[in-house]
Design a protein around this motif. Structure first.
Motif, PDB file in Angstrom:
ATOM      1  N   ASN A  71       0.825  -1.209   0.000  1.00  0.00           N
ATOM      2  CA  ASN A  71       0.000   0.000   0.000  1.00  0.00           C
ATOM      3  C   ASN A  71       0.854   1.252   0.000  1.00  0.00           C
ATOM      4  OD1 ASN A  71       1.051  -0.075   2.553  1.00  0.00           O
ATOM      5  ND2 ASN A  71      -0.911   0.060   3.626  1.00  0.00           N
ATOM      6  N   LYS A  72       2.134   1.104  -0.374  1.00  0.00           N
ATOM      7  CA  LYS A  72       3.060   2.222  -0.385  1.00  0.00           C
ATOM      8  C   LYS A  72       2.886   3.047  -1.668  1.00  0.00           C
ATOM      9  CE  LYS A  72       6.538  -0.316   2.283  1.00  0.00           C
ATOM     10  NZ  LYS A  72       7.911  -0.893   2.274  1.00  0.00           N
ATOM     11  N   THR A  73       3.099   4.336  -1.545  1.00  0.00           N
ATOM     12  CA  THR A  73       3.082   5.231  -2.692  1.00  0.00           C
ATOM     13  C   THR A  73       4.521   5.581  -3.063  1.00  0.00           C
ATOM     14  OG1 THR A  73       0.937   6.180  -2.084  1.00  0.00           O
ATOM     15  CG2 THR A  73       2.313   7.452  -3.587  1.00  0.00           C
ATOM     16  N   LEU A  74       4.932   5.181  -4.252  1.00  0.00           N
ATOM     17  CA  LEU A  74       6.276   5.475  -4.722  1.00  0.00           C
ATOM     18  C   LEU A  74       6.318   6.887  -5.313  1.00  0.00           C
ATOM     19  CD1 LEU A  74       7.131   2.085  -6.482  1.00  0.00           C
ATOM     20  CD2 LEU A  74       7.564   2.769  -4.116  1.00  0.00           C
ATOM     21  N   TYR A  75       7.381   7.601  -5.015  1.00  0.00           N
ATOM     22  CA  TYR A  75       7.489   8.996  -5.446  1.00  0.00           C
ATOM     23  C   TYR A  75       8.839   9.230  -6.119  1.00  0.00           C
ATOM     24  CZ  TYR A  75       7.805  14.109  -5.169  1.00  0.00           C
ATOM     25  OH  TYR A  75       7.966  15.446  -5.473  1.00  0.00           O
ATOM     26  N   SER A  76       8.807   9.899  -7.272  1.00  0.00           N
ATOM     27  CA  SER A  76      10.048  10.276  -7.946  1.00  0.00           C
ATOM     28  C   SER A  76       9.937  11.714  -8.432  1.00  0.00           C
ATOM     29  CB  SER A  76      10.350   9.344  -9.123  1.00  0.00           C
ATOM     30  OG  SER A  76       9.348   9.431 -10.119  1.00  0.00           O
ATOM     31  N   GLU A  77      11.067  12.400  -8.419  1.00  0.00           N
ATOM     32  CA  GLU A  77      11.080  13.816  -8.793  1.00  0.00           C
ATOM     33  C   GLU A  77      12.391  14.146  -9.498  1.00  0.00           C
ATOM     34  OE1 GLU A  77       9.929  16.857  -5.801  1.00  0.00           O
ATOM     35  OE2 GLU A  77      11.934  17.672  -6.140  1.00  0.00           O
ATOM     36  N   THR A  78      12.291  14.805 -10.637  1.00  0.00           N
ATOM     37  CA  THR A  78      13.461  15.298 -11.352  1.00  0.00           C
ATOM     38  C   THR A  78      13.341  16.805 -11.495  1.00  0.00           C
ATOM     39  OG1 THR A  78      13.710  13.245 -12.609  1.00  0.00           O
ATOM     40  CG2 THR A  78      14.807  15.180 -13.476  1.00  0.00           C
ATOM     41  N   THR A  79      14.305  17.525 -10.945  1.00  0.00           N
ATOM     42  CA  THR A  79      14.294  18.986 -10.995  1.00  0.00           C
ATOM     43  C   THR A  79      15.274  19.469 -12.053  1.00  0.00           C
ATOM     44  OG1 THR A  79      13.820  19.063  -8.623  1.00  0.00           O
ATOM     45  CG2 THR A  79      14.588  21.093  -9.644  1.00  0.00           C
ATOM     46  N   LEU A  80      14.812  20.394 -12.885  1.00  0.00           N
ATOM     47  CA  LEU A  80      15.646  20.971 -13.932  1.00  0.00           C
ATOM     48  C   LEU A  80      15.965  22.420 -13.601  1.00  0.00           C
ATOM     49  CD1 LEU A  80      13.661  19.756 -17.078  1.00  0.00           C
ATOM     50  CD2 LEU A  80      15.539  18.581 -15.920  1.00  0.00           C
ATOM     51  N   LEU A  81      17.151  22.844 -14.014  1.00  0.00           N
ATOM     52  CA  LEU A  81      17.595  24.221 -13.800  1.00  0.00           C
ATOM     53  C   LEU A  81      18.246  24.724 -15.076  1.00  0.00           C
ATOM     54  CD1 LEU A  81      18.094  26.608 -11.805  1.00  0.00           C
ATOM     55  CD2 LEU A  81      20.296  25.535 -11.263  1.00  0.00           C
ATOM     56  N   LEU A  82      17.963  25.974 -15.424  1.00  0.00           N
ATOM     57  CA  LEU A  82      18.573  26.570 -16.610  1.00  0.00           C
ATOM     58  C   LEU A  82      20.023  26.926 -16.287  1.00  0.00           C
ATOM     59  CD1 LEU A  82      17.673  27.291 -19.478  1.00  0.00           C
ATOM     60  CD2 LEU A  82      17.261  29.622 -18.676  1.00  0.00           C
ATOM     61  N   TYR A  83      20.954  26.268 -16.966  1.00  0.00           N
ATOM     62  CA  TYR A  83      22.383  26.499 -16.748  1.00  0.00           C
ATOM     63  C   TYR A  83      23.067  26.602 -18.102  1.00  0.00           C
ATOM     64  CZ  TYR A  83      27.249  25.732 -15.355  1.00  0.00           C
ATOM     65  OH  TYR A  83      28.604  25.858 -15.187  1.00  0.00           O
ATOM     66  N   ASP A  84      23.778  27.709 -18.314  1.00  0.00           N
ATOM     67  CA  ASP A  84      24.486  27.923 -19.569  1.00  0.00           C
ATOM     68  C   ASP A  84      23.536  27.804 -20.764  1.00  0.00           C
ATOM     69  OD1 ASP A  84      26.686  28.510 -21.162  1.00  0.00           O
ATOM     70  OD2 ASP A  84      27.335  26.422 -21.310  1.00  0.00           O
ATOM     71  N   LYS A  85      22.341  28.404 -20.615  1.00  0.00           N
ATOM     72  CA  LYS A  85      21.319  28.475 -21.661  1.00  0.00           C
ATOM     73  C   LYS A  85      20.734  27.112 -22.040  1.00  0.00           C
ATOM     74  CE  LYS A  85      23.267  32.668 -23.730  1.00  0.00           C
ATOM     75  NZ  LYS A  85      23.765  33.308 -24.985  1.00  0.00           N
ATOM     76  N   GLN A  86      20.856  26.140 -21.141  1.00  0.00           N
ATOM     77  CA  GLN A  86      20.298  24.813 -21.401  1.00  0.00           C
ATOM     78  C   GLN A  86      19.612  24.304 -20.138  1.00  0.00           C
ATOM     79  OE1 GLN A  86      23.324  22.163 -22.834  1.00  0.00           O
ATOM     80  NE2 GLN A  86      24.042  23.579 -24.402  1.00  0.00           N
ATOM     81  N   TYR A  87      18.505  23.581 -20.308  1.00  0.00           N
ATOM     82  CA  TYR A  87      17.869  22.920 -19.177  1.00  0.00           C
ATOM     83  C   TYR A  87      18.671  21.681 -18.817  1.00  0.00           C
ATOM     84  CZ  TYR A  87      13.731  25.839 -19.706  1.00  0.00           C
ATOM     85  OH  TYR A  87      12.870  26.902 -19.759  1.00  0.00           O
TER      86      TYR A  87
END
Length: 234
Positions: A71-87
């Motif tokens: 009954n567990k809820t799996l969670y995943s997260e990917t955070t993006l940041l603009l660096y040197d004009k690229q995500y």
């Protein structure tokens, strides 16, 4: 044409950038997850902006008889940041909701080209390769390939604390039936060195950042499929 210019052109064609010319659009999508044809889980996937960051978030939870075993809820997260004009990937987190330990975390420092990884209670440092994606940001690579009309790309895939040399190929078109509606899709296939598993991604041409269907295919194993049920654009 001078040989040096030819080499540079070939390199540009073979290595798409995580460029800012891909427009990110926030959404909230719901999926049904199947294994061997049985509906085993439900999943929610979202892309949203928070200040200077963009985040892909996904939760998955077993349903039906499978919920009796977990009954567990799996969670995943990917955070993006603009660096040197690229995500670029800023942080990756995988855990179970409510868990105080046993999580996986990878922090990317593009200034010193290092990844600080915590996986299975171990912590270590890896060097960032030129092109790196994970299970969420790979949708950006697919979008970039469509924009540049590329058929194949080579990159490093981050998965379970490791970096694996991987390949993403645009293999054709198909038609999916969803909620009694036919949808024309583009199909991409991803493979990695040292792994027999194949991932297939299905996208509509006008919204390549939203996967309509994802399949994980492995010999002698039941295929796992994530199929879009609904989406709300924000």
């Amino acid at each position: 044409m001078p040989r040096l210019i030819i080499i540079i052109l070939l390199a540009l064609l073979a290595t798409p950038a995580f460029a800012t010319d891909i427009e990110l659009k926030p959404y909230q999508a719901s999926y049904a997850v199947y294994r061997g044809g049985l509906n085993v889980a439900i999943s929610e996937l979202s892309l949203e902006q928070s200040g200077q960051y963009w985040r892909w978030r996904q939760t998955s939870k077993a349903r039906g008889v499978y919920a009796l075993f977990s009954n567990k809820t799996l969670y995943s997260e990917t955070t993006l940041l603009l660096y040197d004009k690229q995500y670029r990937i800023h942080n990756i987190l995988l855990t179970e909701e409510g868990a105080d330990e046993g999580y996986e975390n990878a922090r990317f420092n593009w200034n010193n080209q290092k990844i600080d990884i915590q996986y299975k209670n171990k912590r270590y440092i890896e060097t960032i390769p030129t092109e790196i994606y994970d299970s969420h940001s790979i949708h950006l690579l697919s979008a970039q390939m469509l924009k540049q009309n590329l058929q194949t790309s080579e990159f490093s895939l981050y998965r379970k604390g490791r970096l694996n040399k991987s390949y993403l190929n645009r293999i054709g078109e198909s038609t999916l039936e969803i909620n009694q509606e036919s949808i024309e899709v583009l199909v991409f296939e991803q493979s990695s060195d040292g792994s027999s598993a194949i991932m297939k991604y299905y996208y509509a041409a006008d919204n390549p950042l939203l996967p309509i269907k994802i399949e994980r295919i492995k010999p002698k194993k039941k295929t796992t499929t994530m199929l879009l049920q609904s989406v709300e654009w924000r």
